[in-house]
Design a protein around this motif. Structure first.
Motif, short mmCIF file in Angstrom:
data_model
loop_
_atom_site.label_atom_id
_atom_site.label_comp_id
_atom_site.label_asym_id
_atom_site.label_seq_id
_atom_site.Cartn_x
_atom_site.Cartn_y
_atom_site.Cartn_z
N PRO A 1 -9.24 -10.73 -6.51
CA PRO A 1 -8.43 -9.92 -7.43
C PRO A 1 -8.16 -10.58 -8.78
O PRO A 1 -8.09 -9.91 -9.79
CB PRO A 1 -7.12 -9.67 -6.68
N HIS A 2 -8.02 -11.89 -8.81
CA HIS A 2 -7.76 -12.58 -10.06
C HIS A 2 -8.92 -12.40 -11.05
O HIS A 2 -8.71 -12.33 -12.25
CB HIS A 2 -7.52 -14.07 -9.79
N ARG A 3 -10.13 -12.26 -10.53
CA ARG A 3 -11.30 -12.05 -11.38
C ARG A 3 -11.60 -10.57 -11.60
O ARG A 3 -12.58 -10.22 -12.25
CB ARG A 3 -12.53 -12.71 -10.75
N GLY A 4 -10.78 -9.69 -11.03
CA GLY A 4 -10.97 -8.26 -11.22
C GLY A 4 -11.94 -7.62 -10.26
O GLY A 4 -12.39 -6.50 -10.48
N GLU A 5 -12.25 -8.28 -9.16
CA GLU A 5 -13.17 -7.73 -8.17
C GLU A 5 -12.39 -7.28 -6.93
O GLU A 5 -11.28 -7.71 -6.69
CB GLU A 5 -14.20 -8.77 -7.77
N ASP A 6 -13.01 -6.40 -6.15
CA ASP A 6 -12.40 -5.94 -4.91
C ASP A 6 -12.69 -6.93 -3.79
O ASP A 6 -13.77 -7.52 -3.73
CB ASP A 6 -12.93 -4.57 -4.50
N VAL A 7 -11.72 -7.06 -2.87
CA VAL A 7 -11.93 -7.88 -1.68
C VAL A 7 -12.93 -7.12 -0.80
O VAL A 7 -12.72 -5.95 -0.50
CB VAL A 7 -10.60 -8.13 -0.93
N PRO A 8 -14.04 -7.75 -0.38
CA PRO A 8 -15.12 -7.02 0.29
C PRO A 8 -14.71 -6.32 1.59
O PRO A 8 -15.06 -5.18 1.80
CB PRO A 8 -16.16 -8.09 0.59
N VAL A 9 -14.01 -6.99 2.46
CA VAL A 9 -13.73 -6.42 3.79
C VAL A 9 -12.47 -5.56 3.79
O VAL A 9 -12.43 -4.51 4.43
CB VAL A 9 -13.60 -7.55 4.83
N VAL A 10 -11.45 -5.99 3.06
CA VAL A 10 -10.16 -5.30 3.07
C VAL A 10 -9.72 -5.02 1.63
O VAL A 10 -8.94 -5.77 1.06
CB VAL A 10 -9.09 -6.15 3.79
N PRO A 11 -10.22 -3.95 1.01
CA PRO A 11 -9.84 -3.68 -0.38
C PRO A 11 -8.35 -3.39 -0.56
O PRO A 11 -7.80 -3.60 -1.63
CB PRO A 11 -10.70 -2.48 -0.77
N GLN A 12 -7.68 -2.94 0.51
CA GLN A 12 -6.24 -2.68 0.42
C GLN A 12 -5.47 -3.97 0.17
O GLN A 12 -4.44 -3.96 -0.50
CB GLN A 12 -5.71 -2.02 1.72
N LEU A 13 -5.96 -5.07 0.70
CA LEU A 13 -5.31 -6.36 0.48
C LEU A 13 -5.37 -6.74 -0.99
O LEU A 13 -4.39 -7.20 -1.57
CB LEU A 13 -5.98 -7.44 1.34
N GLY A 14 -6.50 -6.53 -1.63
CA GLY A 14 -6.63 -6.81 -3.05
C GLY A 14 -5.72 -5.94 -3.89
O GLY A 14 -5.10 -6.40 -4.85
N ASP A 15 -5.60 -4.66 -3.52
CA ASP A 15 -4.69 -3.76 -4.24
C ASP A 15 -3.24 -4.21 -4.11
O ASP A 15 -2.49 -4.21 -5.08
CB ASP A 15 -4.83 -2.33 -3.71
N ALA A 16 -2.86 -4.63 -2.90
CA ALA A 16 -1.49 -5.10 -2.68
C ALA A 16 -1.22 -6.37 -3.48
O ALA A 16 -0.13 -6.55 -4.03
CB ALA A 16 -1.25 -5.33 -1.20
N MET A 17 -2.20 -7.26 -3.55
CA MET A 17 -2.03 -8.50 -4.31
C MET A 17 -1.87 -8.20 -5.80
O MET A 17 -1.05 -8.80 -6.48
CB MET A 17 -3.20 -9.43 -4.09
N ARG A 18 -2.67 -7.27 -6.31
CA ARG A 18 -2.57 -6.91 -7.73
C ARG A 18 -1.21 -6.31 -8.05
O ARG A 18 -0.61 -6.61 -9.08
CB ARG A 18 -3.66 -5.92 -8.11
N LYS A 19 -0.71 -5.44 -7.17
CA LYS A 19 0.61 -4.83 -7.40
C LYS A 19 1.70 -5.89 -7.41
O LYS A 19 2.62 -5.84 -8.22
CB LYS A 19 0.90 -3.78 -6.32
N GLY A 20 1.62 -6.84 -6.49
CA GLY A 20 2.62 -7.90 -6.44
C GLY A 20 2.60 -8.77 -7.67
O GLY A 20 3.63 -9.14 -8.22
N VAL A 21 1.42 -9.09 -8.15
CA VAL A 21 1.29 -9.94 -9.33
C VAL A 21 1.75 -9.19 -10.57
O VAL A 21 2.39 -9.76 -11.46
CB VAL A 21 -0.16 -10.44 -9.48
N ASP A 22 1.43 -7.90 -10.65
CA ASP A 22 1.86 -7.10 -11.80
C ASP A 22 3.37 -6.98 -11.88
O ASP A 22 3.93 -6.84 -12.96
CB ASP A 22 1.23 -5.71 -11.76
N ALA A 23 4.05 -7.04 -10.73
CA ALA A 23 5.50 -6.91 -10.70
C ALA A 23 6.22 -8.19 -11.11
O ALA A 23 7.38 -8.16 -11.51
CB ALA A 23 5.95 -6.49 -9.31
N LEU A 24 5.53 -9.33 -11.04
CA LEU A 24 6.15 -10.61 -11.36
C LEU A 24 6.06 -10.90 -12.85
O LEU A 24 5.04 -10.63 -13.48
CB LEU A 24 5.48 -11.74 -10.58
#
Length: 62
Positions: free
Chosen positions: A28-51
């Motif tokens: 997610p830091h590089r703007g790519e999707d997590v291959p196996v669990v894309p929901q995990l990448g979305d959750a990480m992006r939302k958390g980072v955007d909130a901080l």
């Protein structure tokens, strides 16, 4: 025996936290999707955007 359980639980927590950091930096830091669990990448992006963070190009020297 109780201290061994505490040590084991702390070590498991440390390993999970380290794995989360590695996954975040690798995808997610590089703007790519997590291959196996894309929901995990979305959750990480939302958390980072909130901080609150310092912008990449902000000059921290006044």
């Amino acid at each position: 025996m109780k201290s061994m359980l505490v040590i084991t639980l702390v070590m498991v927590f440390v390993l999970v936290a380290a794995a989360a950091v590695v996954v975040y930096v690798a995808y997610p830091h590089r703007g790519e999707d997590v291959p196996v669990v894309p929901q995990l990448g979305d959750a990480m992006r939302k958390g980072v955007d909130a901080l609150p963070t310092i912008g990449e190009f902000e000059d921290i020297r006044a």
